[in-house]
Design a protein around this motif. Structure first.
Motif, PDB file in Angstrom:
ATOM      1  N   MET A   1       0.836  -1.204   0.000  1.00 55.39           N
ATOM      2  CA  MET A   1       0.000   0.000   0.000  1.00 55.39           C
ATOM      3  C   MET A   1       0.864   1.245   0.000  1.00 55.39           C
ATOM      4  O   MET A   1       1.853   1.323   0.726  1.00 55.39           O
ATOM      5  N   LEU A   6      -3.187   7.076   1.314  1.00 56.29           N
ATOM      6  CA  LEU A   6      -4.125   6.685   2.362  1.00 56.29           C
ATOM      7  C   LEU A   6      -4.525   7.901   3.195  1.00 56.29           C
ATOM      8  O   LEU A   6      -3.669   8.685   3.623  1.00 56.29           O
ATOM      9  N   ARG A  47      -9.595  -0.701   1.457  1.00 51.35           N
ATOM     10  CA  ARG A  47      -8.175  -0.498   1.179  1.00 51.35           C
ATOM     11  C   ARG A  47      -7.325  -1.660   1.679  1.00 51.35           C
ATOM     12  O   ARG A  47      -6.334  -2.040   1.048  1.00 51.35           O
TER      13      ARG A  47
END
Length: 301
Positions: A1, A6, A47
């Motif tokens: 990620m 984010l 996510r």
């Protein structure tokens, strides 16, 4: 990620839901609406590709992935909080001062371990000596500097003693997961019919749960009285007895000892935990630095 993609606010919401085990309670803590928290949690689930929490009779139960993420996220948020505060008057990075803190096993188990871990990173030479639970001599020890701070449910009434409520607690009951008499929900009749492990009271006052029962003409079946909270889940784990203890401690022990937590089947008020010090330490820069950061940790638990 990719962390830059984010929304870090999602981590704040995850942390609140993890602590409260409830979307509605997390929303109140964060001063947000319940739909806002639910939507944010949904985005984080997408996510991470994990449900993170599952609904049950015990509230929002964290998944294995959530348990793995919880401490790193908490440490990251703590670091941000402290970076934004700034500290100017005390050279904490090089100080070798020892701080003496009087606590009972609730503070020793729930509050101090994470604080000590953070302290080792930012002020590695500072030492903490943990004193046994607050005693009758506590006021004199605070006044004379033998004890710097105390964490307790009760506060001295004299104006020379400062205090701050750093968190509030409620109660949860614990049983073994395969208890033959308890279903998904612990009812009052079952609660009263079971044998209990209880904590020995420190004062002559009746424990709040027994006081609530006595007002209704009821009483628990007390089988074992122990001096420390830690004895309680160990005894419950291998028997049909149950115990009742503060919520944060109950969640910790439920995870560690593979126990099941239950809402207490009574209307129970929350109760405060105070940080206490004497006015002689009020202007001490090192004491102020230490207690302010300890307050921050408590308030974020």
């Amino acid at each position: 990620m990719n962390l830059r993609s984010l929304d870090l606010n999602l981590l704040v919401i995850f942390d609140a839901v993890y602590k409260e085990r409830s979307i509605s309670k997390a929303a109140r803590t964060l001063h947000l609406s319940q739909p806002t928290v639910s939507n944010a949690l949904g985005r984080l689930r997408d996510r991470l590709g994990d449900p993170l929490f599952e609904r049950s009779g015990q509230g929002m139960v964290p998944t294995s992935r959530a348990k793995t993420l919880a401490e790193p996220i908490r440490q990251a948020l703590d670091a941000l909080e402290r970076g934004l505060r700034g500290d100017g008057d005390f050279d904490f990075a090089h100080s070798d001062r020892e701080f003496v803190v009087a606590v009972e096993d609730y503070g020793e188990t729930i509050i101090l371990p994470r604080f000590v871990d953070w302290l080792a990173k930012v002020a590695p030479r500072i030492r903490i000596r943990i004193r046994p639970e607050p005693s009758a001599q506590l006021k004199g020890e605070l006044r004379d500097g033998a004890v710097d701070l105390a964490l307790d449910y009760f506060v001295p009434q004299e104006p020379a003693y400062r205090n701050k409520c750093v968190l509030t607690e409620t109660l949860l009951s614990l049983s073994r997961r395969d208890h033959p008499e308890i279903g998904e929900k612990l009812g009052l009749e079952t609660f009263l019919g079971l044998r209990h492990v209880v904590l020995a009271p420190r004062t002559n006052a009746m424990p709040m749960i027994d006081l609530a029962l006595s007002k209704r003409g009821l009483a628990r079946k007390i089988a074992v009285t122990v001096p420390h909270f830690l004895s309680m889940p160990v005894m419950v784990q291998t028997s049909d007895m149950i115990c009742t203890l503060p919520r944060r401690m109950a969640h910790l022990y439920a995870d560690h000892f593979r126990l099941k937590s239950h809402a207490v089947p009574l209307r129970m008020p929350s109760f405060p935990v105070y940080l206490i010090w004497h006015e002689v330490a009020e202007r001490d820069a090192s004491h102020r630095w230490f207690r302010n950061h300890l307050m921050d940790f408590c308030e974020r638990l």
